[in-house]
Design a protein around this motif. Structure first.
Motif, short mmCIF file in Angstrom:
data_model
loop_
_atom_site.label_atom_id
_atom_site.label_comp_id
_atom_site.label_asym_id
_atom_site.label_seq_id
_atom_site.Cartn_x
_atom_site.Cartn_y
_atom_site.Cartn_z
N ARG A 146 33.07 30.89 -21.65
CA ARG A 146 31.85 30.08 -21.71
C ARG A 146 32.03 28.73 -22.38
O ARG A 146 31.08 27.96 -22.47
CB ARG A 146 30.76 30.86 -22.47
N THR A 209 17.08 38.41 -28.21
CA THR A 209 16.33 37.55 -27.30
C THR A 209 16.96 36.16 -27.20
O THR A 209 17.10 35.44 -28.19
CB THR A 209 14.88 37.41 -27.77
N GLY A 210 17.39 35.80 -25.99
CA GLY A 210 17.97 34.50 -25.72
C GLY A 210 19.39 34.30 -26.22
O GLY A 210 19.93 33.19 -26.12
N ASP A 212 23.42 34.19 -26.61
CA ASP A 212 24.52 33.89 -25.68
C ASP A 212 25.64 34.92 -25.76
O ASP A 212 26.43 35.04 -24.83
CB ASP A 212 25.09 32.50 -26.01
N ALA A 246 19.17 42.71 -21.11
CA ALA A 246 18.30 41.92 -20.23
C ALA A 246 17.48 40.90 -21.01
O ALA A 246 16.98 39.92 -20.44
CB ALA A 246 17.38 42.83 -19.43
N GLN A 247 17.32 41.12 -22.31
CA GLN A 247 16.55 40.18 -23.13
C GLN A 247 17.40 39.03 -23.66
O GLN A 247 16.87 38.05 -24.18
CB GLN A 247 15.92 40.93 -24.30
N ALA A 249 20.31 35.89 -23.08
CA ALA A 249 20.41 34.82 -22.08
C ALA A 249 21.00 35.38 -20.79
O ALA A 249 21.75 36.36 -20.79
CB ALA A 249 21.29 33.69 -22.61
N GLU A 250 20.66 34.76 -19.68
CA GLU A 250 21.07 35.27 -18.37
C GLU A 250 22.59 35.39 -18.25
O GLU A 250 23.10 36.31 -17.62
CB GLU A 250 20.53 34.36 -17.27
N ASP A 251 23.31 34.45 -18.86
CA ASP A 251 24.78 34.48 -18.77
C ASP A 251 25.41 35.00 -20.06
O ASP A 251 26.57 34.71 -20.36
CB ASP A 251 25.33 33.09 -18.45
N ALA A 252 24.67 35.79 -20.83
CA ALA A 252 25.18 36.32 -22.09
C ALA A 252 26.38 37.23 -21.86
O ALA A 252 26.46 37.93 -20.84
CB ALA A 252 24.08 37.08 -22.83
N GLN A 275 28.69 41.85 -17.63
CA GLN A 275 28.61 40.95 -18.79
C GLN A 275 29.62 41.31 -19.87
O GLN A 275 29.82 40.53 -20.79
CB GLN A 275 27.19 40.99 -19.38
#
Length: 300
Positions: A146, A209-210, A212, A246-247, A249-252, A275
């Motif tokens: 990343r 939540t959110g 990375d 799922a909570q 970040a989308e690319d975590a 992931q």
């Protein structure tokens, strides 16, 4: 001249740590290409294990062989340490015979006392307070997948153990935000928390939540096996499952230093999922430690 040691991440500047990560990725590419790179020909690493290991032993032993050197496995059963020889005396003797020493033990005081009396670099392979070599591998893995972790958010779920404490050091050195979610009674000492970068919570969803990067570890580290059932009850809400990921970040990414207990701190679905980068993370112990050995043994 005093030798250079690596007992915690704080023994290197942020610039040196970034240099280790860059070099580790270069060494990974060289290894994948089958290149021969043997700058440590004739050098010997003494490895003292007072705690069992898979990744630490294999990565250091293979790493020294790939760099042209060799490694000696030493356990209390096979040395005078097991018969009560003071760690200071062992340090004075062994450091006259090898070029560096790696120690994996419980008490951080053991590593610092050894380093104080060693003629050669000492590397912390794990103590109850720190696991800096694992953090090098984790950060190398994040950078490779990343990019720079500066300004990113990392969520730590579970025990405030040596890995958690090492992530706290890394947050300051690499300038990322760290949210630690742990049950009451298991969080790290609040006095160690840097309020600008690190926050503590008992809510795993709030931490994730959110985020990375989501990181966890076993709920009962070595030495705490007697507390296994008690800890399972306390940590059950902190299991990393698909719903929790799922909570983020989308690319975590998901990391775990291993060994993992599927169905406890992490589900098999997450550990084996898209992931998860735990296998790259494990391999990078080899490359990050090779870069560290080069720094300690080859740099003036």
């Amino acid at each position: 001249m005093q030798p250079r040691h690596f007992l915690t991440l704080d023994d290197c500047t942020p610039e040196e740590l970034l240099g280790i990560l860059r070099r580790a990725s270069e060494l990974r590419r060289l290894h994948a290409d089958g290149a021969v790179h043997t700058p440590l020909t004739g050098r010997v690493l003494g490895m003292i294990f007072e705690k069992s290991s898979t990744r630490t032993r294999v990565s250091f032993e293979a790493g020294m062989a790939q760099l042209g050197g060799s490694a000696l496995f030493l356990s209390p059963r096979d040395t005078q340490l097991g018969r009560g020889e003071p760690i200071e005396d062992t340090a004075r003797v062994i450091s006259r015979m090898v070029d560096a020493v790696m120690i994996r033990t419980s008490s951080h005081d053991t590593v610092t006392r050894f380093a104080d009396h060693s003629r050669v670099p000492v590397i912390n392979g794990l103590t109850d307070d720190a696991h800096p070599c694992q953090l090098l591998a984790d950060l190398q893995t994040y950078f490779e997948h990343r990019g720079d972790i500066r300004g990113r958010t990392v969520a730590w779920l579970g025990d405030g153990n040596n890995m958690c404490l090492s992530y706290m050091r890394a947050a300051r050195l690499f300038d990322f935000r760290l949210r630690i979610a742990a049950p009451e009674g298991y969080a790290p000492d609040p006095s160690l928390v840097d309020g600008d970068r690190i926050s503590l919570t008992t809510d795993p969803a709030a931490a994730v939540t959110g985020a990375d990067l989501v990181v966890t570890d076993v709920w009962a580290s070595m030495g705490f096996e007697a507390e296994q059932q008690e800890r399972i009850a306390a940590f059950r809400p902190y299991q990393v499952d698909a719903g929790l990921m799922a909570q983020a970040a989308e690319d975590a990414l998901f990391m775990h230093c291993l060994p993992a207990h599927r169905g406890e701190e992490v589900t098999a679905e997450v550990l084996e999922g898209a992931q998860s980068v735990v296998w790259d993370e494990a391999e990078n112990r080899l490359h990050a430690q090779k870069a560290l050995l080069e720094l300690l043994l080859l740099k003036e």
